[in-house]
Write a protein that holds these residues in place. Structure first.
Motif, PDB file in Angstrom:
ATOM      1  N   LYS A  70       0.835  -1.184   0.000  1.00 47.18           N
ATOM      2  CA  LYS A  70       0.000   0.000   0.000  1.00 47.18           C
ATOM      3  C   LYS A  70       0.880   1.248   0.000  1.00 47.18           C
ATOM      4  O   LYS A  70       1.841   1.333   0.763  1.00 47.18           O
ATOM      5  CB  LYS A  70      -0.920   0.009   1.220  1.00 47.18           C
ATOM      6  CG  LYS A  70      -1.894   1.179   1.264  1.00 47.18           C
ATOM      7  CD  LYS A  70      -2.805   1.089   2.471  1.00 47.18           C
ATOM      8  CE  LYS A  70      -3.798   2.248   2.498  1.00 47.18           C
ATOM      9  NZ  LYS A  70      -4.698   2.178   3.682  1.00 47.18           N
ATOM     10  N   GLY A  71       0.532   2.190  -0.833  1.00 45.37           N
ATOM     11  CA  GLY A  71       1.318   3.413  -0.892  1.00 45.37           C
ATOM     12  C   GLY A  71       0.892   4.314  -2.019  1.00 45.37           C
ATOM     13  O   GLY A  71      -0.174   4.127  -2.622  1.00 45.37           O
ATOM     14  N   ARG A  72       1.752   5.259  -2.353  1.00 47.52           N
ATOM     15  CA  ARG A  72       1.469   6.267  -3.379  1.00 47.52           C
ATOM     16  C   ARG A  72       2.297   5.974  -4.631  1.00 47.52           C
ATOM     17  O   ARG A  72       3.491   5.667  -4.542  1.00 47.52           O
ATOM     18  CB  ARG A  72       1.807   7.648  -2.826  1.00 47.52           C
ATOM     19  CG  ARG A  72       1.527   8.812  -3.786  1.00 47.52           C
ATOM     20  CD  ARG A  72       1.734  10.139  -3.069  1.00 47.52           C
ATOM     21  NE  ARG A  72       3.108  10.233  -2.586  1.00 47.52           N
ATOM     22  CZ  ARG A  72       4.103  10.795  -3.282  1.00 47.52           C
ATOM     23  NH1 ARG A  72       3.868  11.300  -4.475  1.00 47.52           N
ATOM     24  NH2 ARG A  72       5.317  10.855  -2.768  1.00 47.52           N
ATOM     25  N   VAL A  73       1.651   6.091  -5.815  1.00 48.11           N
ATOM     26  CA  VAL A  73       2.335   5.830  -7.089  1.00 48.11           C
ATOM     27  C   VAL A  73       3.281   6.985  -7.385  1.00 48.11           C
ATOM     28  O   VAL A  73       2.878   8.146  -7.434  1.00 48.11           O
ATOM     29  CB  VAL A  73       1.322   5.666  -8.228  1.00 48.11           C
ATOM     30  CG1 VAL A  73       2.040   5.498  -9.565  1.00 48.11           C
ATOM     31  CG2 VAL A  73       0.420   4.463  -7.971  1.00 48.11           C
ATOM     32  N   ILE A  74       4.566   6.656  -7.586  1.00 49.11           N
ATOM     33  CA  ILE A  74       5.561   7.686  -7.906  1.00 49.11           C
ATOM     34  C   ILE A  74       6.272   7.409  -9.229  1.00 49.11           C
ATOM     35  O   ILE A  74       7.107   8.197  -9.659  1.00 49.11           O
ATOM     36  CB  ILE A  74       6.607   7.792  -6.772  1.00 49.11           C
ATOM     37  CG1 ILE A  74       7.343   6.455  -6.594  1.00 49.11           C
ATOM     38  CG2 ILE A  74       5.963   8.236  -5.472  1.00 49.11           C
ATOM     39  CD1 ILE A  74       8.511   6.532  -5.634  1.00 49.11           C
ATOM     40  N   GLY A  75       5.961   6.291  -9.864  1.00 47.91           N
ATOM     41  CA  GLY A  75       6.607   5.971 -11.137  1.00 47.91           C
ATOM     42  C   GLY A  75       5.801   4.975 -11.939  1.00 47.91           C
ATOM     43  O   GLY A  75       5.061   4.153 -11.375  1.00 47.91           O
ATOM     44  N   LEU A  76       5.902   5.063 -13.267  1.00 48.88           N
ATOM     45  CA  LEU A  76       5.190   4.153 -14.172  1.00 48.88           C
ATOM     46  C   LEU A  76       6.172   3.525 -15.142  1.00 48.88           C
ATOM     47  O   LEU A  76       7.111   4.177 -15.592  1.00 48.88           O
ATOM     48  CB  LEU A  76       4.123   4.906 -14.968  1.00 48.88           C
ATOM     49  CG  LEU A  76       3.003   5.617 -14.195  1.00 48.88           C
ATOM     50  CD1 LEU A  76       2.123   6.388 -15.179  1.00 48.88           C
ATOM     51  CD2 LEU A  76       2.173   4.635 -13.396  1.00 48.88           C
ATOM     52  N   ASN A 118       4.411  -2.874 -17.614  1.00 50.24           N
ATOM     53  CA  ASN A 118       3.091  -2.884 -17.001  1.00 50.24           C
ATOM     54  C   ASN A 118       3.195  -2.920 -15.473  1.00 50.24           C
ATOM     55  O   ASN A 118       2.573  -3.746 -14.800  1.00 50.24           O
ATOM     56  CB  ASN A 118       2.269  -4.085 -17.500  1.00 50.24           C
ATOM     57  CG  ASN A 118       0.804  -3.998 -17.082  1.00 50.24           C
ATOM     58  OD1 ASN A 118       0.254  -2.906 -16.979  1.00 50.24           O
ATOM     59  ND2 ASN A 118       0.188  -5.134 -16.816  1.00 50.24           N
ATOM     60  N   SER A 119       3.984  -2.028 -14.935  1.00 51.06           N
ATOM     61  CA  SER A 119       4.206  -1.993 -13.499  1.00 51.06           C
ATOM     62  C   SER A 119       4.302  -0.549 -13.017  1.00 51.06           C
ATOM     63  O   SER A 119       4.492   0.366 -13.819  1.00 51.06           O
ATOM     64  CB  SER A 119       5.468  -2.763 -13.119  1.00 51.06           C
ATOM     65  OG  SER A 119       6.605  -2.218 -13.772  1.00 51.06           O
ATOM     66  N   VAL A 120       4.153  -0.385 -11.706  1.00 49.82           N
ATOM     67  CA  VAL A 120       4.219   0.943 -11.098  1.00 49.82           C
ATOM     68  C   VAL A 120       5.182   0.911  -9.923  1.00 49.82           C
ATOM     69  O   VAL A 120       5.402  -0.132  -9.288  1.00 49.82           O
ATOM     70  CB  VAL A 120       2.827   1.410 -10.614  1.00 49.82           C
ATOM     71  CG1 VAL A 120       1.869   1.558 -11.779  1.00 49.82           C
ATOM     72  CG2 VAL A 120       2.253   0.442  -9.579  1.00 49.82           C
ATOM     73  N   GLU A 121       5.785   2.056  -9.635  1.00 51.07           N
ATOM     74  CA  GLU A 121       6.644   2.190  -8.467  1.00 51.07           C
ATOM     75  C   GLU A 121       5.831   2.828  -7.350  1.00 51.07           C
ATOM     76  O   GLU A 121       5.201   3.875  -7.544  1.00 51.07           O
ATOM     77  CB  GLU A 121       7.870   3.039  -8.789  1.00 51.07           C
ATOM     78  CG  GLU A 121       8.872   3.091  -7.649  1.00 51.07           C
ATOM     79  CD  GLU A 121      10.110   3.895  -7.993  1.00 51.07           C
ATOM     80  OE1 GLU A 121      11.092   3.817  -7.233  1.00 51.07           O
ATOM     81  OE2 GLU A 121      10.081   4.611  -9.014  1.00 51.07           O
ATOM     82  N   ILE A 122       5.862   2.183  -6.181  1.00 51.49           N
ATOM     83  CA  ILE A 122       5.043   2.623  -5.047  1.00 51.49           C
ATOM     84  C   ILE A 122       5.947   3.077  -3.902  1.00 51.49           C
ATOM     85  O   ILE A 122       6.935   2.408  -3.576  1.00 51.49           O
ATOM     86  CB  ILE A 122       4.118   1.485  -4.562  1.00 51.49           C
ATOM     87  CG1 ILE A 122       3.213   1.017  -5.711  1.00 51.49           C
ATOM     88  CG2 ILE A 122       3.284   1.935  -3.368  1.00 51.49           C
ATOM     89  CD1 ILE A 122       2.356  -0.179  -5.364  1.00 51.49           C
ATOM     90  N   GLU A 123       5.587   4.213  -3.337  1.00 49.63           N
ATOM     91  CA  GLU A 123       6.278   4.708  -2.143  1.00 49.63           C
ATOM     92  C   GLU A 123       5.371   4.452  -0.934  1.00 49.63           C
ATOM     93  O   GLU A 123       4.242   4.948  -0.872  1.00 49.63           O
ATOM     94  CB  GLU A 123       6.574   6.197  -2.265  1.00 49.63           C
ATOM     95  CG  GLU A 123       7.343   6.756  -1.075  1.00 49.63           C
ATOM     96  CD  GLU A 123       7.623   8.239  -1.215  1.00 49.63           C
ATOM     97  OE1 GLU A 123       8.758   8.666  -0.938  1.00 49.63           O
ATOM     98  OE2 GLU A 123       6.701   8.976  -1.631  1.00 49.63           O
ATOM     99  N   THR A 124       5.850   3.655   0.013  1.00 48.12           N
ATOM    100  CA  THR A 124       5.075   3.290   1.193  1.00 48.12           C
ATOM    101  C   THR A 124       5.137   4.409   2.232  1.00 48.12           C
ATOM    102  O   THR A 124       6.026   5.270   2.180  1.00 48.12           O
ATOM    103  CB  THR A 124       5.611   1.988   1.789  1.00 48.12           C
ATOM    104  OG1 THR A 124       7.010   2.150   2.107  1.00 48.12           O
ATOM    105  CG2 THR A 124       5.467   0.841   0.784  1.00 48.12           C
TER     106      THR A 124
END
Length: 336
Positions: A235-241, A246-252
C-alpha cells in the motif's frame, strides 16, 4: 463505389495512388514494379498492397489504369532512364550554379516514356526558377518540373540506415509523413535530448508516432501519478510508471519504495478480416502489410489526375524540427 484496384506508390511524389485493375489477369505481388497510366504518360511505381476490390470515393473516379508488371524491355528502358537522370542532374547543377540560386538538387526522375523530368530540390525559402526552367527545357529537350521538398523527403529519396540499424522507414514502407511532436517523446518517457530522438534528417523520429496511441491507451488504464493504491499487498502512493513492464513504483508510508506488477490489461481485438475474401485481409497478408499500415489502415483514395499539382512547391515542414527543451520540462526520471 466498389472497384478492383491496386495501390501504387510513386516514389518521386512521395504518395500512393489507386489505379484501376479491372481486367488485369497477370499475377502481381506487393513490392513488384508496375507500369501505370497517368495524365503525363506511362510511368512506373511500386505496388504496395495486394490487388483487391475496395471502396473508392466518387470524386476520385475514373481511376487511371494499372497496365502490367514490368518486363525485360521495361527494365532496359529503366536503365536508360537512369543514365538520362544522371545527365539531368549534372546539367541542372551547372545551370543552378550559373544563376546563383540557393537550391540544392536532391534527385531527378524521368517519367517512363521520357516526356518529363521531375527535379527535386531543397532550399531555405521559395526560389524564382522561371528562367532556370526555360534554360533546362532547351538543354534537356523535355518538359521540366521543379519540386521543392523538405529535409525528410531528402532522406527518403536518398535512403540510408537509421540509428536502430534498419533501413529508413520513409524509404521503405511509409506512404506519407505524419506530424510528430516532442510531446510524444515526453509521454513515452524517452530522453528529451534532440540528438537522441532525431533521425538522420534532423527531424524527430517518425517511429515516435507508431506506439504513441498505444501508450496513451495503456496509460489511461494504469493508476495515476500520486494515486493511493494497494497492489500485491503493498500500500502506498504511485511515484513511477513503466508502461513496457506494465508496473508501477510505489512509495510506502515509511518511505520505502518498490515496484509492483499490474494485472494483465485487456484490449479490443482490432483485426478486421476482409469481408470480400480477396486475400488482402488474411492473417498472412496482414503480417506482410503490417509495416505499410503503420500509420493508418485506409488507403489514400486519390487518383493521379492531379498528381502534378499535389505537393508542388512543398514548403519544408517545420513542425518536426527538434528544439532545445527547457530544463524545467525535463522529468526527474521517476516516470519511465
Amino acid at each position: 463505389m466498389i472497384v478492383r484496384c491496386g495501390e501504387v506508390r510513386m516514389d518521386y511524389l512521395n504518395r500512393s495512388f489507386l489505379f484501376d485493375a479491372v481486367g488485369l489477369t497477370e499475377q502481381i505481388e506487393p513490392g513488384d514494379l508496375v507500369v501505370v497510366e497517368t495524365d503525363f504518360g506511362m510511368d512506373i511505381g511500386q505496388l504496395m498492397r495486394e490487388i483487391c476490390e475496395q471502396e473508392v470515393e466518387a470524386e476520385a473516379l475514373p481511376l487511371m489504369k494499372l497496365m502490367r508488371k514490368i518486363n525485360e524491355d521495361d527494365s532496359a528502358k529503366l536503365a536508360g532512364a537512369n543514365e538520362k537522370e544522371t545527365r539531368a542532374l549534372e546539367v541542372s547543377g551547372e545551370e543552378i550554379e550559373k544563376a546563383k540560386l540557393g537550391m540544392k538538387l536532391v534527385s531527378a526522375r524521368y517519367t517512363f516514356d521520357g516526356t518529363k523530368v521531375t527535379l527535386c530540390y531543397t532550399a531555405e525559402g521559395r526560389v524564382d526558377f522561371r528562367e532556370l526552367v526555360k534554360t533546362l527545357a532547351s538543354r534537356l529537350r523535355t518538359r521540366i518540373e521543379l519540386r521543392q521538398v523538405g529535409v525528410r523527403d531528402e532522406a527518403r529519396l536518398h535512403g540510408g540506415i537509421g540509428p536502430c540499424g534498419r533501413p529508413l522507414c520513409c524509404a521503405t514502407f511509409l506512404r506519407e509523413f505524419q506530424s510528430v511532436s516532442i510531446k510524444m517523446a515526453k509521454e513515452q518517457g524517452l530522453p528529451l535530448n534532440p540528438t537522441k530522438i532525431s533521425g538522420i534528417c534532423g527531424r524527430l523520429f517518425c517511429c515516435l508516432k507508431y506506439e504513441h496511441d498505444t501508450y496513451m491507451e495503456i496509460k489511461k488504464k494504469m493508476p495515476r501519478m500520486g494515486e493511493e493504491v494497494t497492489i500485491e499487498g503493498v500500500k502506498g502512493r504511485v511515484i513511477g510508471l513503466s508502461i513496457p513492464k506494465n508496473s508501477v513504483e510505489i512509495e510506502t508510508p515509511d518511505g520505502g519504495r518498490s515496484w509492483a506488477e499490474l494485472p494483465p490489461l485487456e484490449f479490443e481485438n482490432r483485426f478486421q478480416p476482409c469481408e470480400r475474401k480477396c486475400g488482402c485481409g488474411s492473417p498472412e497478408t496482414n503480417v506482410r502489410d503490417a509495416e505499410n499500415a503503420a500509420f493508418k489502415d485506409e488507403p489514400d483514395d486519390v487518383s493521379l489526375h492531379n498528381a502534378e499539382n499535389a505537393g508542388r512547391e512543398t514548403v519544408p515542414e517545420e513542425e518536426n524540427r527538434p528544439v532545445p527543451v527547457p530544463a524545467s520540462e525535463i522529468p526527474d526520471g521517476k516516470e519511465r
